[in-house]
Design an enzyme around this catalytic site. Structure first.
Site, PDB file in Angstrom:
ATOM      1  N   THR A   1      11.261  59.176  65.254  1.00 29.32           N
ATOM      2  CA  THR A   1      10.011  58.198  65.688  1.00 29.32           C
ATOM      3  C   THR A   1      10.020  57.563  67.188  1.00 29.32           C
ATOM      4  OG1 THR A   1      10.054  57.141  63.510  1.00 29.32           O
ATOM      5  CG2 THR A   1       9.232  55.690  65.126  1.00 29.32           C
TER       6      THR A   1
ATOM      7  N   SER B   1      13.621  63.616  61.843  1.00 30.78           N
ATOM      8  CA  SER B   1      14.787  64.116  61.569  1.00 30.78           C
ATOM      9  C   SER B   1      15.045  64.736  60.051  1.00 30.78           C
ATOM     10  CB  SER B   1      15.960  62.853  61.651  1.00 30.78           C
ATOM     11  OG  SER B   1      15.516  61.670  60.776  1.00 30.78           O
TER      12      SER B   1
ATOM     13  N   ASP C   1      15.942  58.652  59.971  1.00 29.70           N
ATOM     14  CA  ASP C   1      16.243  59.120  58.422  1.00 29.70           C
ATOM     15  C   ASP C   1      17.433  59.842  58.425  1.00 29.70           C
ATOM     16  OD1 ASP C   1      13.782  57.879  58.064  1.00 29.70           O
ATOM     17  OD2 ASP C   1      12.787  59.880  57.847  1.00 29.70           O
TER      18      ASP C   1
HETATM   19  N1  ASP Z   1      10.872  60.040  59.788  1.00 25.64           N
HETATM   20  C1  ASP Z   1      11.406  59.536  61.055  1.00 25.64           C
HETATM   21  C2  ASP Z   1      12.594  60.727  61.463  1.00 25.64           C
HETATM   22  O1  ASP Z   1      13.670  60.295  60.986  1.00 25.64           O
HETATM   23  C3  ASP Z   1      11.746  58.213  61.010  1.00 25.64           C
HETATM   24  C4  ASP Z   1      12.254  57.846  62.318  1.00 25.64           C
HETATM   25  O2  ASP Z   1      12.875  58.549  63.373  1.00 25.64           O
HETATM   26  O3  ASP Z   1      13.037  56.704  62.309  1.00 25.64           O
HETATM   27  O4  ASP Z   1      12.188  61.508  62.185  1.00 25.64           O
END
Ligand code: ASP
Length: 330
Positions: free
Chosen positions: A18, A61, A93
């Site tokens: 993110t 991730s 994640d």
């Molecule tokens: N879905 C995202 C990831 O883990 C969430 C994040 O980065 O906070 O890449």
């Protein structure tokens, strides 16, 4: 890098998540490539350390595999020779898993610090830039030496072994649920509140990924364990109830796995605390240990799985893996 006297030299390795994402209309929040440019022009950062930025990956991730975690660790090992510390940006994640695997396999005593963001570049009240500055300050601080891999989020410093993503959306999503954070990123300095007495390492350059993780739920039957046994697992981690107890319906299949020399490791699905050889009823923690299962102490299931992958990658012998898995626990 634009070397300034007395500032430490820190490499920031970007892997995605993110912190590297932005909202794009109806597509939702998706990867963007702007973070490296932003970091290179981030004045507050350049007054904290001499920075180099490496765009290594740009992945959500959930896409990161154990093999990718190991490759990242090898990259850190290679690069850190030329720096005082390394910061890795990562999706939240699976951050706790990547940080833990790096903690197991890295030999460096220099600071290695993971950070991330709960809010994307399009959100109000960004946490990413603040977390990156905090992580770079921690990576540049002399007290951060020899602390193992650290995670800096929301002005808190955590160990890779203890930290978990506890909340799906809040900026204080990361917690060291058992023991609390190691320290704080304060405006004037970095403060460590405690040290860690227990550290574990598996210095390997290979993983064996034939390790499964199964979560216990009320009334479950043996199908998942049987599937692991029949599809070649070398170890099965079970997140059991409470102190490490399971329904008796699983016992026969666990016995079958143990007979085939498959390691069965018991963790707890509780958020805090250790599993223990306490209950002697069929499927209770004591009964499971007496049968030959390993109790994983306070180690969470996902991390126990990675530790077993590293141990099997290094030793490829269940008896040796069993010994090393338990080391430091008795
Ligand atoms: N879905 C995202 C990831 O883990 C969430 C994040 O980065 O906070 O890449």
């Amino acid at each position: 890098m634009n070397p300034e006297k007395n500032l430490k030299n820190v490499l920031i390795i970007l892997t995605g998540g993110t912190i590297s994402m932005k909202a794009k209309g109806s597509m939702g929040v998706v990867p963007s490539s702007e973070l490296a440019d932003l970091l290179n022009e981030f004045p507050q950062l350049n007054s904290v350390a001499n920075i180099d930025v490496m765009e290594y990956l740009n992945l959500p991730s959930p896409y990161i595999t154990p093999q990718m975690m190991l490759e990242l660790a090898k990259l850190i090992d290679l690069q850190i020779v030329d720096y005082d510390g390394v910061v890795i940006t990562h999706g939240t994640d699976t951050l706790e898993e990547t940080a833990f695997l790096c903690d197991l396999v890295l030999t460096t005593r220099k600071p290695v610090v993971f950070t991330a963001a709960m809010r994307s570049g399009s959100d109000i009240g960004l946490d990413g830039p603040r977390n990156i500055i905090g992580a770079v300050r921690v990576a540049s601080h002399h007290d951060s030496t020899d602390k193992g891999v650290l995670v800096v989020m929301n002005d808190e410093i955590h160990t890779a072994r203890d930290v978990v993503k506890f909340d799906t959306g809040k900026v204080d999503a990361f917690r060291s649920v058992d023991y609390g954070p190691l320290g704080s990123v304060d405006p004037d300095t970095i403060v460590y509140h405690r040290s860690t007495l227990f550290r574990e390492s598996v210095w390997t350059d290979k993983l064996d990924t034939a390790v499964d993780l199964i979560k216990a739920v009320a009334g479950m039957d043996e199908r998942h364990i049987r599937c692991s046994v029949e599809t070649g697992a070398k170890a099965i981690v079970i997140e059991a109830f409470g102190r490490g107890n399971l329904p008796s319906s699983l016992v026969e299949e666990i016995r079958n796995a143990l007979k085939k020399n498959i390691l069965v490791v018991i963790c707890s699905r509780c958020y805090t605390g250790r599993v223990l050889s306490e209950y002697g009823y069929e499927g209770g923690g004591k009964h499971l240990e007496d049968m030959g299962c390993l109790l994983a102490g306070d180690l969470k299931g996902a991390k126990a799985r990675l530790k077993l992958m590293a141990l099997f990658g290094k030793y490829n012998d269940p008896d040796v893996v069993r010994r090393f898995f338990l080391q430091g626990r008795d």
